[in-house]
Design a protein around this motif. Sequence first.
Motif, short mmCIF file in Angstrom:
data_model
loop_
_atom_site.label_atom_id
_atom_site.label_comp_id
_atom_site.label_asym_id
_atom_site.label_seq_id
_atom_site.Cartn_x
_atom_site.Cartn_y
_atom_site.Cartn_z
N ARG A 1 0.82 -1.22 0.00
CA ARG A 1 0.00 0.00 0.00
C ARG A 1 0.86 1.27 0.00
O ARG A 1 0.57 2.21 -0.74
N ILE A 2 1.91 1.28 0.81
CA ILE A 2 2.74 2.48 0.83
C ILE A 2 3.51 2.64 -0.47
O ILE A 2 3.73 3.76 -0.95
N SER A 3 3.88 1.53 -1.10
CA SER A 3 4.56 1.60 -2.41
C SER A 3 3.62 2.16 -3.46
O SER A 3 4.02 3.02 -4.27
N GLN A 4 2.39 1.69 -3.47
CA GLN A 4 1.41 2.18 -4.45
C GLN A 4 1.15 3.67 -4.27
O GLN A 4 1.15 4.44 -5.25
N MET A 5 0.94 4.08 -3.02
CA MET A 5 0.61 5.48 -2.76
C MET A 5 1.81 6.40 -2.98
O MET A 5 1.66 7.53 -3.46
N THR A 6 3.00 5.90 -2.67
CA THR A 6 4.20 6.70 -2.92
C THR A 6 4.45 6.86 -4.42
O THR A 6 4.81 7.95 -4.89
N ALA A 7 4.25 5.77 -5.17
CA ALA A 7 4.43 5.84 -6.63
C ALA A 7 3.49 6.87 -7.23
O ALA A 7 3.88 7.64 -8.13
N LYS A 8 2.25 6.92 -6.75
CA LYS A 8 1.30 7.91 -7.27
C LYS A 8 1.79 9.33 -6.99
O LYS A 8 1.68 10.21 -7.85
N ARG A 9 2.32 9.55 -5.81
CA ARG A 9 2.84 10.89 -5.48
C ARG A 9 4.05 11.24 -6.34
O ARG A 9 4.20 12.40 -6.76
N MET A 10 4.90 10.27 -6.61
CA MET A 10 6.05 10.52 -7.48
C MET A 10 5.58 10.93 -8.88
O MET A 10 6.12 11.87 -9.49
N ILE A 11 4.59 10.24 -9.39
CA ILE A 11 4.05 10.52 -10.73
C ILE A 11 3.38 11.89 -10.75
O ILE A 11 3.57 12.68 -11.70
N GLN A 12 2.61 12.20 -9.72
CA GLN A 12 1.94 13.50 -9.66
C GLN A 12 2.95 14.64 -9.62
O GLN A 12 2.77 15.67 -10.29
N HIS A 13 4.01 14.46 -8.85
CA HIS A 13 5.04 15.50 -8.77
C HIS A 13 5.69 15.71 -10.13
O HIS A 13 5.92 16.85 -10.56
N ALA A 14 5.96 14.62 -10.85
CA ALA A 14 6.59 14.72 -12.17
C ALA A 14 5.68 15.44 -13.15
O ALA A 14 6.14 16.23 -13.99
N GLN A 15 4.39 15.18 -13.05
CA GLN A 15 3.44 15.84 -13.95
C GLN A 15 3.38 17.34 -13.68
O GLN A 15 3.37 18.15 -14.62
N ARG A 16 3.36 17.71 -12.40
CA ARG A 16 3.31 19.14 -12.06
C ARG A 16 4.61 19.84 -12.46
O ARG A 16 4.59 21.00 -12.88
N ALA A 17 5.72 19.13 -12.33
CA ALA A 17 7.02 19.72 -12.67
C ALA A 17 7.33 19.60 -14.16
O ALA A 17 8.39 20.07 -14.60
N GLU A 18 6.43 18.97 -14.91
CA GLU A 18 6.60 18.77 -16.35
C GLU A 18 7.93 18.09 -16.66
O GLU A 18 8.70 18.53 -17.52
N VAL A 19 8.18 17.02 -15.93
CA VAL A 19 9.40 16.24 -16.14
C VAL A 19 9.33 15.54 -17.49
O VAL A 19 8.28 15.03 -17.90
N GLU A 20 10.44 15.50 -18.19
CA GLU A 20 10.47 14.89 -19.51
C GLU A 20 10.21 13.38 -19.42
O GLU A 20 10.68 12.70 -18.50
N PRO A 21 9.46 12.83 -20.39
CA PRO A 21 9.21 11.39 -20.41
C PRO A 21 10.53 10.61 -20.44
O PRO A 21 11.49 11.02 -21.10
N GLY A 22 10.57 9.50 -19.73
CA GLY A 22 11.76 8.68 -19.68
C GLY A 22 12.68 9.00 -18.52
O GLY A 22 13.64 8.27 -18.26
#
Length: 270
Positions: free
Chosen positions: A121-142
């Motif tokens: 559960r903590i892995s799933q929820m942490t992964a979602k936060r990592m992805i959300q942060h990347a989207q907000r920061a407009e991190v390049e794909p890859g």
Amino acid sequence: MSFSVSGKTAIVTGSASGIGLAIARHLVDKGANVMFADVDETKLEAEVGDEARAEGGVRMFSGDLTEKLTIANLLSATIDAFERVDILVNANRRTLVSDILNPEGDGVEELWRHNVLSALRISQMTAKRMIQHAQRAEVEPGTMLGSIINLSSIASQATRPELLAYSMASAAMDQMTRSLAVGLAPKGIRVNAVAFGSVMSASLQAALKEHPDFRDQITEATPLGRIAAPAELAEAVQFLASDASGFITGQVLTVDGGRGLLDVVCAPAH
């Protein structure tokens, strides 16, 4: 490529004592911001209370990490303090002896919930936060977004009835690591595990105090002839957390002094 984790933010669960504490301390020493997370608020306060209240890279969070709301609060507290999460170390684990013929005393449900489901559960929820942060920061794909490291055990490969629950939980952690690694790879998140043998943890120290003969049995069952220091496990975690392991995912790194290569059924399983 260095093993640097400087400037990265890590959550280390089970970090009020023992191996989890050693890993968290090691990451702090290497320049990471670290959230020490554990259910034992008293031990957390004793270990890092003053540091957590100072301006710096240490914070602490206490709560039952088998509860989803607690996990959500942990992630929010980490992001409030450090703005992001780059590393998750699932060191929140228990060991116990199973009564193999007693459904009420085999410990399977307890360790499944505490060791496996909480880590998932903590892995799933942490992964979602990592992805959300990347989207907000407009991190390049890859771009690699983060690293999740699970603690497992060579007990996953051993057949010892008294370790029924712990062996099952460890095997499940290994498979969870592989499944999450494949599922999260397209998102830029790596997932690996460290399976360890005999490390001088709090539980092993207690066992050696009660059974001094265990030390010789363990060292004789280990080709390198000694018990590992927690720092040696922490260094393996640092490697998997760093960019030096950037093309490694879905792997279970064995840190056991060669013990898993032998079939020493009678040796103490610590």
